[in-house]
Design a protein around this motif. Structure first.
Motif, short mmCIF file in Angstrom:
data_model
loop_
_atom_site.label_atom_id
_atom_site.label_comp_id
_atom_site.label_asym_id
_atom_site.label_seq_id
_atom_site.Cartn_x
_atom_site.Cartn_y
_atom_site.Cartn_z
N LEU A 1 0.82 -1.20 0.00
CA LEU A 1 0.00 0.00 0.00
C LEU A 1 0.87 1.26 0.00
O LEU A 1 0.56 2.22 -0.69
CB LEU A 1 -0.94 -0.02 1.22
N SER A 2 1.96 1.22 0.75
CA SER A 2 2.84 2.41 0.80
C SER A 2 3.43 2.73 -0.57
O SER A 2 3.56 3.89 -0.94
CB SER A 2 3.96 2.19 1.81
N ILE A 3 3.78 1.69 -1.31
CA ILE A 3 4.35 1.91 -2.65
C ILE A 3 3.33 2.56 -3.57
O ILE A 3 3.66 3.48 -4.32
CB ILE A 3 4.86 0.57 -3.24
N SER A 4 2.08 2.12 -3.50
CA SER A 4 1.05 2.71 -4.36
C SER A 4 0.74 4.15 -3.96
O SER A 4 0.48 5.00 -4.81
CB SER A 4 -0.22 1.86 -4.34
N ILE A 5 0.80 4.44 -2.66
CA ILE A 5 0.56 5.82 -2.20
C ILE A 5 1.66 6.74 -2.72
O ILE A 5 1.39 7.81 -3.27
CB ILE A 5 0.48 5.87 -0.67
N ARG A 6 2.91 6.32 -2.56
CA ARG A 6 4.03 7.13 -3.05
C ARG A 6 3.98 7.24 -4.57
O ARG A 6 4.28 8.30 -5.12
CB ARG A 6 5.36 6.54 -2.59
N GLY A 7 3.62 6.16 -5.25
CA GLY A 7 3.50 6.19 -6.71
C GLY A 7 2.47 7.19 -7.18
O GLY A 7 2.66 7.86 -8.21
N HIS A 49 1.54 4.00 7.37
CA HIS A 49 1.41 4.57 6.02
C HIS A 49 1.43 6.10 6.02
O HIS A 49 1.40 6.70 4.95
CB HIS A 49 0.12 4.07 5.36
N VAL A 50 1.47 6.72 7.17
CA VAL A 50 1.45 8.18 7.24
C VAL A 50 2.65 8.79 6.51
O VAL A 50 2.47 9.75 5.75
CB VAL A 50 1.36 8.67 8.70
N PRO A 51 3.88 8.28 6.67
CA PRO A 51 4.99 8.87 5.92
C PRO A 51 4.78 8.82 4.40
O PRO A 51 5.16 9.76 3.69
CB PRO A 51 6.20 8.02 6.33
N SER A 52 4.16 7.77 3.91
CA SER A 52 3.90 7.67 2.47
C SER A 52 2.90 8.72 2.02
O SER A 52 3.05 9.31 0.94
CB SER A 52 3.37 6.27 2.13
N TYR A 53 1.87 8.96 2.83
CA TYR A 53 0.91 10.00 2.49
C TYR A 53 1.56 11.38 2.52
O TYR A 53 1.31 12.21 1.64
CB TYR A 53 -0.29 9.97 3.45
N VAL A 54 2.41 11.64 3.50
CA VAL A 54 3.10 12.94 3.57
C VAL A 54 3.99 13.12 2.35
O VAL A 54 4.01 14.19 1.73
CB VAL A 54 3.90 13.06 4.89
N LYS A 55 4.70 12.08 1.97
CA LYS A 55 5.58 12.13 0.79
C LYS A 55 4.77 12.37 -0.48
O LYS A 55 5.15 13.20 -1.33
CB LYS A 55 6.37 10.82 0.69
N ALA A 56 3.65 11.66 -0.64
CA ALA A 56 2.82 11.83 -1.84
C ALA A 56 2.25 13.24 -1.91
O ALA A 56 2.26 13.87 -2.98
CB ALA A 56 1.69 10.80 -1.84
N LYS A 92 13.22 1.92 11.98
CA LYS A 92 13.26 2.03 10.52
C LYS A 92 12.12 2.91 10.01
O LYS A 92 12.31 3.67 9.06
CB LYS A 92 13.18 0.65 9.88
N MET A 93 10.97 2.79 10.63
CA MET A 93 9.84 3.62 10.22
C MET A 93 10.08 5.08 10.59
O MET A 93 9.62 5.98 9.91
CB MET A 93 8.54 3.11 10.86
N ARG A 94 10.79 5.32 11.69
CA ARG A 94 11.12 6.70 12.06
C ARG A 94 12.01 7.34 11.00
O ARG A 94 11.88 8.52 10.70
CB ARG A 94 11.83 6.75 13.41
N LYS A 95 12.92 6.55 10.43
CA LYS A 95 13.77 7.08 9.36
C LYS A 95 12.93 7.44 8.14
O LYS A 95 13.16 8.47 7.51
CB LYS A 95 14.86 6.07 9.00
#
Length: 158
Positions: A1-7, A49-56, A92-95
């Protein structure tokens, strides 16, 4: 899911080249709505998944000409949620969280005073989170404060 959010966030570059600003705003609205659905009811307690949403969202904002306040409010809510779950995350998630916050700052930098506005809002929220622990949590308090200090030190110096 994280990959699709960032994509989805990476699609903003193509959308910017081939479509209009309104299409970027629609993309932003779609991802903001999805993130609100996912996190408003406390459905993801871990916040993985919050970091992925912030990145997207940072990628979409980077492609926009003007960043309205409604977009910043969504971004602020997501980052506040990220700051809230940060101490509970694995190292790792903090990074990943730190990298998404860094990318957010980089994407907001060319927008002028928008970065100052969001950073002042977030530093206030971070201060509240780092200082608002119960007396029974005193042992963990130092480690939580260290996490927030490391994040903000990295953002300010990087």
């Amino acid at each position: 899911l994280s990959i699709s959010i960032r994509g989805f966030g990476y699609l903003a570059i193509a959308c910017r080249m081939l479509m209009s600003e309104n299409d970027l705003e629609q993309m932003f609205g779609m991802i903001a709505e999805r993130s609100e659905q996912l996190f408003s009811d406390g459905g993801s307690e871990s916040g993985e998944h919050v970091p992925s949403y912030v990145k997207a969202i940072a990628n979409i904002i980077e492609q926009m000409n003007m960043v309205e306040d409604k977009f910043l409010n969504v971004l602020e809510r997501l980052v506040v949620l990220l700051l809230n779950v940060l101490p509970k995350m694995h190292t790792k998630m903090r990074k990943a969280a730190f990298l998404s916050l860094s990318d957010m700052c980089v994407s907001l930098f060319p927008k002028g005073e928008v970065l100052d506005s969001i950073f002042s809002r977030l530093s206030y929220q971070g201060l509240l989170f780092s200082c608002s622990w119960q007396q029974s949590d005193y042992i963990d308090r130092k480690s939580h404060i260290k996490i927030y200090v490391d994040i903000f030190r990295g953002l300010v110096s990087g």
